[in-house]
Design an enzyme around this catalytic site. Structure first.
Site, mmCIF file in Angstrom:
data_model
loop_
_atom_site.group_PDB
_atom_site.id
_atom_site.type_symbol
_atom_site.label_atom_id
_atom_site.label_comp_id
_atom_site.label_asym_id
_atom_site.label_seq_id
_atom_site.Cartn_x
_atom_site.Cartn_y
_atom_site.Cartn_z
ATOM 1 N N ARG A 132 3.036 -3.544 -3.974
ATOM 2 C CA ARG A 132 2.231 -2.350 -4.243
ATOM 3 C C ARG A 132 1.878 -2.213 -5.720
ATOM 4 N NH1 ARG A 132 5.265 1.725 -0.042
ATOM 5 N NH2 ARG A 132 3.852 1.283 1.679
ATOM 6 N N LYS A 179 8.324 1.752 19.744
ATOM 7 C CA LYS A 179 8.031 2.851 20.663
ATOM 8 C C LYS A 179 6.567 2.979 21.054
ATOM 9 C CE LYS A 179 11.589 6.066 19.140
ATOM 10 N NZ LYS A 179 11.669 7.302 18.340
ATOM 11 N N GLY A 183 3.979 -1.288 8.188
ATOM 12 C CA GLY A 183 5.132 -1.821 7.469
ATOM 13 C C GLY A 183 5.756 -3.079 8.036
ATOM 14 N N GLY A 242 1.589 4.030 7.535
ATOM 15 C CA GLY A 242 1.156 5.228 8.257
ATOM 16 C C GLY A 242 -0.321 5.518 8.053
#
Ligand code: AMP
Length: 400
Positions: free
Chosen positions: A36, A201, A357, A380
């Site tokens: 980053r 999930k 991620g 996200g």
């Protein structure tokens, strides 16, 4: 809106919201992955080369109540100096306040000032207007280059925009590249377009799958979430991960896909284990017939081949989420095989975007990061982009 690349920043004090939320070693505070930080360097250099000065603001980690040593951006200072070799880089112990105002005012063209963690003030995450105003007062121009936090309406990522005229707000080069990559896949994808969705999930990925049903030709579903689909269709999944309250939704997704002519690919076989551990006993089984007491922790070799065939005929690929518990060496083969197949498809001319991620960690770990078209720095944020939401950090730069 003039683009960042076209604007000349000579003699301007440029406040850049970067995403320097890098992982640090818990003991030594050494940076364990500087992706980053390196991603922000071109934006910083362009401003310095124009003859401007740069004030960098970022969050780091999730401090609870005020300053915490382990989340200090001071830990990043030496590395930043190394990345910007030859540039004077100063540090401000606070992101606002009298001392910081002074340091910002005295900053010379060609110099950089790194501010302390924004999240040492709860006002940052609360999107406090007064706090945003204080930050805004430090610079003449605001550049948002933090794609990783673009989905948050925080003080420095969105609220601050109101204190700069539209011609004094810019996306940085990283943000530009991220948005261009996401737009290409979302709105200009060459077909066949395959989305690979993995991870733990179904519930986390419902919205992205629903949006992709409108755009993709094929959706590959792997990882823990595949077993909810298997069970929903009447399969035996042993003690594999399953979200009982999402079974109906899984059936609905399959029906919608069929109605829209989108092909959903589920793994035909799985690597199974009798325990959630790298030392567990392992075997293979059809993904819809896993014996009691066993769980699927990776896709099997037939599934790898099945998915690779889909990828080889794809012209656009989006990948979010691993195919198995790739953190454990015995269950990483599927994720590795998919990374290899995405890389091969890319070599053969497909456009591939990897984001989120864990899939980014996987392509980095397996050495495929420079063999795909674009690796996103946004987890996200990218997910929300693909859910079809407008990101506050992007909207704020564009707003009039
Ligand atoms: P996500 O953050 O939703 O993308 O999920 C990533 C996590 O899912 C990783 O930590 C993986 O270890 C985990 N995962 C992938 N496949 C499985 C599986 N079959 N069973 C349990 N966890 C899994």
């Amino acid at each position: 809106m003039t683009s960042f690349a076209q604007h000349n920043f000579a003699n301007e004090k440029v406040l850049i919201r970067v995403d320097f939320n890098v992982p640090l070693d818990k003991q030594t505070f050494a940076i364990t992955d500087d992706t980053r930080m390196t991603a922000a360097v071109p934006t910083i250099k362009k401003i310095l080369n124009d003859g401007g000065s740069v004030i960098l603001m970022s969050h780091l980690g999730r401090p609870k109540e005020g300053p915490e040593e382990r989340y200090s951006l001071r830990h990043l200072l030496n590395h930043l100096i190394k990345l910007l070799s030859g540039v004077t880089v100063k540090f401000a112990d606070d992101c606002i306040g009298e001392e910081t105002v002074k340091k910002a005012a005295h900053l010379q063209a060609g110099e950089v000032l790194l501010l302390e963690n924004l999240r040492f003030y709860k006002e940052e995450e609360n999107g406090d207007t007064d706090f945003a105003k204080k930050l805004a007062a430090l610079g003449d121009v605001w550049v948002n280059d933090a794609f990783g936090t673009a989905h948050r309406a925080h003080a420095s990522t969105a609220v601050i925009a109101q204190f700069f005229e539209p011609e004094k707000r810019f996306f940085g080069l990283l943000m530009d590249a991220e948005v261009a990559a996401a737009e290409k896949v979302l709105h200009k994808a060459d077909k066949p377009f395959t989305a690979i969705i993995g991870g733990a999930k179904v519930s986390d990925k419902i919205l992205i799958i629903e949006n992709l049903l409108e755009r993709a030709t094929d959706i590959i579903i792997g990882g823990g979430m595949a077993y909810t689909f298997m069970k929903a269709q009447g399969g035996n999944i042993g003690k594999s991960l399953c979200e009982e309250d999402r079974l109906e939704m899984a059936i609905e997704i399959l029906a919608k896909a069929e109605a829209k002519g989108v092909c959903i690919h589920l793994p035909s076989d799985s690597v199974i284990a009798d325990n959630f551990s790298n030392d567990a006993n392992t075997s293979t089984a059809p993904s819809n017939n896993i014996p009691d007491g066993w769980m699927g922790l990776d896709i099997g070799s037939m599934a790898c081949e099945q998915f690779a065939n889909v990828l080889h005929r794809s012209k656009t690929i989006l990948w979010n989420g691993p195919m198995g518990v790739f953190e454990m060496s015995h269950f990483q083969h599927g994720t590795k095989a998919i990374a290899a197949a995405v890389a091969e498809a890319t070599t053969n001319g497909a456009y591939s975007l990897v984001g989120g991620g864990d899939s980014v960690a996987a392509v980095n770990q397996f050495g495929y990061n420079d063999k795909v078209s674009y690796v996103s720095t946004g987890g996200g944020a990218l997910l929300e982009y693909f859910e079809g939401k407008e990101l506050p950090g992007i909207a704020a730069v564009k707003s009039l």
